[in-house]
Design a protein around this motif. Structure first.
Motif, PDB file in Angstrom:
ATOM      1  N   GLN A   1       0.830  -1.198   0.000  1.00 50.07           N
ATOM      2  CA  GLN A   1       0.000   0.000   0.000  1.00 50.07           C
ATOM      3  C   GLN A   1       0.866   1.249   0.000  1.00 50.07           C
ATOM      4  OE1 GLN A   1      -3.224  -0.013   2.774  1.00 50.07           O
ATOM      5  NE2 GLN A   1      -3.567   2.196   2.664  1.00 50.07           N
ATOM      6  N   ILE A   2       0.504   2.193  -0.889  1.00 45.42           N
ATOM      7  CA  ILE A   2       1.232   3.457  -0.942  1.00 45.42           C
ATOM      8  C   ILE A   2       0.236   4.599  -0.754  1.00 45.42           C
ATOM      9  CG2 ILE A   2       3.045   2.529  -2.401  1.00 45.42           C
ATOM     10  CD1 ILE A   2       1.793   3.786  -4.791  1.00 45.42           C
ATOM     11  N   SER A   3       0.752   5.769  -0.458  1.00 43.64           N
ATOM     12  CA  SER A   3      -0.079   6.917  -0.109  1.00 43.64           C
ATOM     13  C   SER A   3      -0.827   7.454  -1.321  1.00 43.64           C
ATOM     14  CB  SER A   3       0.797   8.019   0.486  1.00 43.64           C
ATOM     15  OG  SER A   3       1.479   7.559   1.634  1.00 43.64           O
ATOM     16  N   ASP A   4      -1.874   8.243  -1.040  1.00 45.40           N
ATOM     17  CA  ASP A   4      -2.659   8.866  -2.096  1.00 45.40           C
ATOM     18  C   ASP A   4      -1.768   9.731  -2.983  1.00 45.40           C
ATOM     19  OD1 ASP A   4      -4.769   7.663  -0.921  1.00 45.40           O
ATOM     20  OD2 ASP A   4      -5.765   9.502  -0.237  1.00 45.40           O
ATOM     21  N   ILE A   5      -2.177   9.872  -4.238  1.00 40.48           N
ATOM     22  CA  ILE A   5      -1.442  10.690  -5.202  1.00 40.48           C
ATOM     23  C   ILE A   5      -2.386  11.771  -5.705  1.00 40.48           C
ATOM     24  CG2 ILE A   5      -0.292  10.720  -7.441  1.00 40.48           C
ATOM     25  CD1 ILE A   5       0.532   7.820  -6.929  1.00 40.48           C
ATOM     26  N   ASN A   6      -1.974  13.019  -5.564  1.00 41.83           N
ATOM     27  CA  ASN A   6      -2.781  14.155  -6.014  1.00 41.83           C
ATOM     28  C   ASN A   6      -1.878  15.093  -6.795  1.00 41.83           C
ATOM     29  OD1 ASN A   6      -4.456  16.307  -6.426  1.00 41.83           O
ATOM     30  ND2 ASN A   6      -5.082  16.532  -4.293  1.00 41.83           N
ATOM     31  N   LEU A   7      -1.986  15.007  -8.136  1.00 44.67           N
ATOM     32  CA  LEU A   7      -1.173  15.863  -9.003  1.00 44.67           C
ATOM     33  C   LEU A   7      -2.087  16.941  -9.578  1.00 44.67           C
ATOM     34  CD1 LEU A   7       0.970  13.169 -10.897  1.00 44.67           C
ATOM     35  CD2 LEU A   7       1.502  14.408  -8.793  1.00 44.67           C
ATOM     36  N   SER A   8      -2.097  18.083  -8.941  1.00 46.47           N
ATOM     37  CA  SER A   8      -2.961  19.176  -9.390  1.00 46.47           C
ATOM     38  C   SER A   8      -2.156  20.430  -9.717  1.00 46.47           C
ATOM     39  CB  SER A   8      -4.000  19.500  -8.311  1.00 46.47           C
ATOM     40  OG  SER A   8      -3.359  19.840  -7.095  1.00 46.47           O
TER      41      SER A   8
ATOM     42  N   TYR B   1      -9.654  20.337 -16.538  1.00 45.66           N
ATOM     43  CA  TYR B   1      -8.214  20.118 -16.553  1.00 45.66           C
ATOM     44  C   TYR B   1      -7.897  18.864 -17.353  1.00 45.66           C
ATOM     45  CZ  TYR B   1      -8.682  23.279 -12.600  1.00 45.66           C
ATOM     46  OH  TYR B   1      -9.006  24.322 -11.808  1.00 45.66           O
ATOM     47  N   ASN B   2      -6.639  18.664 -17.567  1.00 47.05           N
ATOM     48  CA  ASN B   2      -6.167  17.476 -18.264  1.00 47.05           C
ATOM     49  C   ASN B   2      -5.318  16.641 -17.318  1.00 47.05           C
ATOM     50  OD1 ASN B   2      -7.265  18.361 -20.700  1.00 47.05           O
ATOM     51  ND2 ASN B   2      -5.452  19.591 -21.159  1.00 47.05           N
ATOM     52  N   GLY B   3      -5.246  15.381 -17.605  1.00 48.69           N
ATOM     53  CA  GLY B   3      -4.366  14.505 -16.857  1.00 48.69           C
ATOM     54  C   GLY B   3      -3.804  13.441 -17.781  1.00 48.69           C
ATOM     55  N   HIS B   4      -2.641  12.964 -17.440  1.00 51.27           N
ATOM     56  CA  HIS B   4      -1.979  11.986 -18.292  1.00 51.27           C
ATOM     57  C   HIS B   4      -1.450  10.856 -17.420  1.00 51.27           C
ATOM     58  CE1 HIS B   4       1.299  11.094 -21.561  1.00 51.27           C
ATOM     59  NE2 HIS B   4       0.426  10.115 -21.406  1.00 51.27           N
TER      60      HIS B   4
ATOM     61  N   ARG C   1      -1.103  17.368 -15.477  1.00 48.83           N
ATOM     62  CA  ARG C   1      -0.006  16.654 -14.836  1.00 48.83           C
ATOM     63  C   ARG C   1       0.067  15.217 -15.365  1.00 48.83           C
ATOM     64  NH1 ARG C   1       3.494  19.601 -14.157  1.00 48.83           N
ATOM     65  NH2 ARG C   1       2.189  20.814 -15.586  1.00 48.83           N
ATOM     66  N   THR C   2       1.262  14.612 -15.285  1.00 48.39           N
ATOM     67  CA  THR C   2       1.507  13.251 -15.759  1.00 48.39           C
ATOM     68  C   THR C   2       1.960  12.366 -14.611  1.00 48.39           C
ATOM     69  OG1 THR C   2       2.106  13.965 -17.994  1.00 48.39           O
ATOM     70  CG2 THR C   2       2.901  11.809 -17.288  1.00 48.39           C
ATOM     71  N   LEU C   3       1.286  11.236 -14.467  1.00 46.73           N
ATOM     72  CA  LEU C   3       1.711  10.210 -13.517  1.00 46.73           C
ATOM     73  C   LEU C   3       2.249   9.038 -14.318  1.00 46.73           C
ATOM     74  CD1 LEU C   3       1.918   8.959 -10.672  1.00 46.73           C
ATOM     75  CD2 LEU C   3      -0.417   8.089 -11.007  1.00 46.73           C
ATOM     76  N   THR C   4       3.530   8.721 -14.089  1.00 46.63           N
ATOM     77  CA  THR C   4       4.163   7.600 -14.791  1.00 46.63           C
ATOM     78  C   THR C   4       4.141   6.366 -13.903  1.00 46.63           C
ATOM     79  OG1 THR C   4       5.611   9.089 -16.031  1.00 46.63           O
ATOM     80  CG2 THR C   4       6.278   6.776 -15.872  1.00 46.63           C
ATOM     81  N   ILE C   5       3.653   5.273 -14.467  1.00 46.22           N
ATOM     82  CA  ILE C   5       3.651   3.989 -13.765  1.00 46.22           C
ATOM     83  C   ILE C   5       4.703   3.114 -14.413  1.00 46.22           C
ATOM     84  CG2 ILE C   5       2.307   1.940 -13.190  1.00 46.22           C
ATOM     85  CD1 ILE C   5      -0.187   3.623 -13.232  1.00 46.22           C
ATOM     86  N   ASN C   6       5.731   2.772 -13.640  1.00 43.10           N
ATOM     87  CA  ASN C   6       6.829   1.961 -14.153  1.00 43.10           C
ATOM     88  C   ASN C   6       6.641   0.521 -13.687  1.00 43.10           C
ATOM     89  OD1 ASN C   6       9.234   1.069 -15.224  1.00 43.10           O
ATOM     90  ND2 ASN C   6      10.468   1.808 -13.501  1.00 43.10           N
ATOM     91  N   LEU C   7       6.541  -0.403 -14.643  1.00 40.52           N
ATOM     92  CA  LEU C   7       6.262  -1.807 -14.324  1.00 40.52           C
ATOM     93  C   LEU C   7       7.511  -2.672 -14.245  1.00 40.52           C
ATOM     94  CD1 LEU C   7       3.153  -2.410 -16.621  1.00 40.52           C
ATOM     95  CD2 LEU C   7       3.203  -1.704 -14.225  1.00 40.52           C
TER      96      LEU C   7
END
Length: 693
Positions: free
Chosen positions: A465-472, A523-526, A496-502
């Motif tokens: 479990q990891i903490s909440d992510i808020n990219l605003s 707004y936009n999100g990526h 904002r862009t959230l990168t998920i590295n697998l």
């Protein structure tokens, strides 16, 4: 010389001899007893020694079986804990094997010693038989068992090396749930009811087949390949049909159109408007009626009546055959023969090139420009008097003569057409001649909507479990997903862009559970996914994808978003979703110019609504839209590349571009699924050679 005499006394001689014999026998007996005793002792020792070996061997085998059972129990515990039947079969195996290997790394099978006293005494030995067991590791996942048997201080030792094997898991068919084959998506549209829109377009080579399973089909402007329904088909606007049109009920053509192959009906066919040409046969078990003119380039065959009423000129370039009446009330031209099994009546200008057969009567106007074939045959009257052509009238012949002449003169003969009618909805439409797609045994008449794969169900309590992510605002963010992970909330706004590295393990499937994933508003999100392996994203409560981009540097089919919530999933603006979408109960609405480049699966009684210029799939990467209980409603422009399999398909207005190529579909998400229990198809230990040391 004087002889001497000795007294002779033989008393006691026998006693001496007997004594000597007794001594001799005693010596021999004692010697024999000694030999026997020694032999017995030697034999007993040998038997004990052999028994010790057998006991040592039995102890080794028993211990090996005990270890095997221990490993099986361990595997079963892992299956009970980790097996998730909502996943694909291969994923289930991958998870279980991974957990089993981890468990092996954390346990040891080594034992210092163990005494067993469960063996029966042999030959009344003073001591109870014992076994001494020693297990020592001998490399990675390899061990050596040494087993020593002991009886009366006599001991022998055997040893064996064994390796731990990875389980080979296969479905247990005896559990009652067999593996399901990969579904066949053979048709561009497969639904229980279908209504196409005002402008349904596709390329010539990728026109979709349309198959309705229950209800009527209403076709408006568009290009299609094969069209089939067990009910009726209505053509309401200009269309191009490049395959066969097959209906169990009526077929009604209300407007101008192009038919490049056959039109086949289990009931009646009605042409209410002039067509630009039918290139194939027109076949109906019931009636065929032409209410307007047109050109028909092959045979017209009816199980009942054929009627041509007022309108433009009717041109049939093949044969015309009816098991009922044929009535021509409009100017007609027939290049082949005409056959009626009842009455033929011509009431307008007609030019028939072949023979005319009508069992019960032939009547015609006697205009000079009427020509009724090269000859006429009837068992009753022929009312046709057109100058020199009268000599070819053959009235009042017997039924036997009529049938014989019919079968001799007509080519192909009458029985050929009767065969077409008799097996119209059995053999014929299931043959390759009428099937436009390679469906591996699936035909129009046995087609069915494929089942929905199991929805992803997991318990994230044991996940990382990891903490909440808020990219605003501010910088972008990134997270590494190397194992199953749980996040309560992810919010993406302000471009904002959230990168998920697998990571780089392409064999591993990762699961990311999110309670709420929000990327919406003004707004936009990526969301950018990189790395190897498949990713399942389970959103449990809220999912909003308005003006958002979910992109991969990989195959879009390798990511699947599962949405378990009940609120409508709105994909609006210029959203671009490079992943599969699987909703459990929520409607999906596409607005704006959004694009989805993965498969869409709907598991409940939902709606897929499109009211903008959306795009689903590409020409090279086509998608599946599956919802056996879902309804599709279009009221705006949309481009579909792929297969649609839904309960209903309805287009109210707007333009649709639809291309379908079965070979371009990706069905990884529909992979062979088995709800069966597992069974182990191999031994969990691999024993080496047993030897004495």
């Amino acid at each position: 010389m004087k002889s001497e005499k000795y007294a002779v006394n033989e008393k006691g001689y026998v006693f001496v001899v007997a004594l000597l014999l007794i001594v001799l026998i005693s010596v021999l007996g004692l010697s024999l007893m000694t030999i026997t005793s020694n032999t017995f002792k030697t034999t007993q020792h040998e038997r004990t020694d052999q028994s010790v070996y057998y006991i040592a061997e039995a102890g080794l085998n028993e211990k090996r079986v005990e270890i095997s059972q221990k490993l099986n129990n361990l595997l079963n515990e892992i299956i009970d804990e980790k097996d998730n039947k909502t996943l694909e079969f291969e994923e289930r195996i991958e998870i279980i094997i991974g957990a089993y290997e981890d468990k092996l790394d954390s346990i040891s099978l080594e034992e210092e010693k163990s005494f067993y006293k469960n063996y029966a005494r042999i030959n009344n030995e003073a001591e109870e038989p014992e076994v001494y067991i020693s297990i020592k590791m001998d490399g990675d996942n390899a061990y050596i068992i040494e087993s020593t048997g002991v009886i009366d201080n006599i001991s022998r030792t055997v040893s064996q090396r064994f390796e731990l094997a990875i389980p080979n898991l296969v479905p247990d068919d005896s559990s009652g749930d067999a593996e399901e084959d990969l579904p066949n998506f053979c048709y561009g549209i497969l639904a229980e009811s279908i209504t196409t829109g005002n402008d349904y377009n596709s390329s010539n080579s990728n026109s979709p087949d349309i198959v309705s399973l229950k209800d009527d089909i209403i076709v408006k402007t568009g290009q299609f390949t094969n069209i089939y329904t067990p009910k009726s088909i209505t053509f309401d606007s200009t269309h191009h049909i490049r395959g066969n049109v097959i209906a169990g009920g009526n077929i009604q053509v209300n407007t101008n159109g192009y038919f490049y192959k056959n039109i086949i009906s289990g009931n009646n066919i009605t042409f209410n408007n002039t067509t630009q040409g039918v290139q194939g046969d027109i076949i109906a078990i019931g009636n065929i009626e032409f209410k307007s003119g047109g050109t028909y380039n092959k045979d017209v065959v009816a199980g009942n009546n054929i009627l041509a009423n007022s309108g433009g000129r009717l041109t049939i370039r093949g044969n015309t055959l009816s098991n009922g009446n044929i009535t021509l009330n409009t100017a007609s031209s027939i290049s082949g023969f005409l056959y009626s099994d009842n009455k033929f009546s011509n009431n307008q200008t007609a030019n028939i090139s072949g023979s005319v057969f009508s069992r019960n009567e032939i009547t015609s106007v006697n205009w000079g420009d009427v020509r009724l074939g090269s000859a006429r045959y009837s068992t009753r009257n022929i009312s046709y008097n057109n100058n020199s052509d009268n000599k070819n009238n053959n009235p009042n012949i017997s039924n036997e003569q009529f049938n014989s002449l019919r079968d001799t003169i007509l080519s192909p003969n009458y029985s050929n057409y009767n065969n077409i009618l008799s097996d119209l909805f059995q053999n014929k439409i299931n043959s390759p001649e009428y099937q436009g797609a390679n469906c591996n045994g699936q035909t129009y008449t046995n087609a069915s909507l494929p089942s929905v794969p199991n929805f992803l169900t997991v318990d994230p309590s044991s996940y990382n479990q990891i903490s909440d992510i808020n990219l605003s605002g501010g910088t972008n963010g990134s997270i590494d997903i190397t194992d199953s992970t749980y996040i309560h909330n992810i919010t993406l706004t302000s471009n904002r862009t959230l990168t998920i590295n697998l990571g780089n393990d392409e064999t591993k499937t990762k699961t990311l559970v999110i309670d709420n994933l929000l990327a919406s508003g003004n707004y936009n999100g990526h969301l950018y996914i990189q790395g190897e392996g498949k990713l399942n994203i389970l959103v449990r409560d809220q999912l909003q994808l308005n003006n958002v981009k979910i992109s991969n540097e990989r195959n879009p089919y390798d990511t699947t978003i599962y949405f378990a919530g009940a609120n409508k999933l709105l994909i609006g603006g210029s959203s671009e979703i490079q992943s599969n979408i699987f909703t459990k109960q929520a409607d999906i609405e596409l607005t704006g110019s959004g694009k989805i480049f993965g498969n869409i699966i709907m598991g409940g009684n939902q709606k897929l609504i499109s009211s903008g210029g959306s795009q689903l799939g590409t020409l090279e990467r086509q998608v599946v839209i599956l919802g056996p209980n879902a309804n599709l409603e279009y009221s705006g422009g949309i481009t579909i590349h792929g297969a649609v399999a839904l309960k209903s398909f309805k287009v109210t207005n707007g333009n649709i571009i639809h291309h379908f190529d079965k070979s371009k579909l990706n069905l990884d998400g529909f992979g062979k699924i088995s709800n069966a229990n597992f069974k182990v198809d191999n031994n969990l230990i691999i024993p080496g050679t047993q030897k004495e040391i």
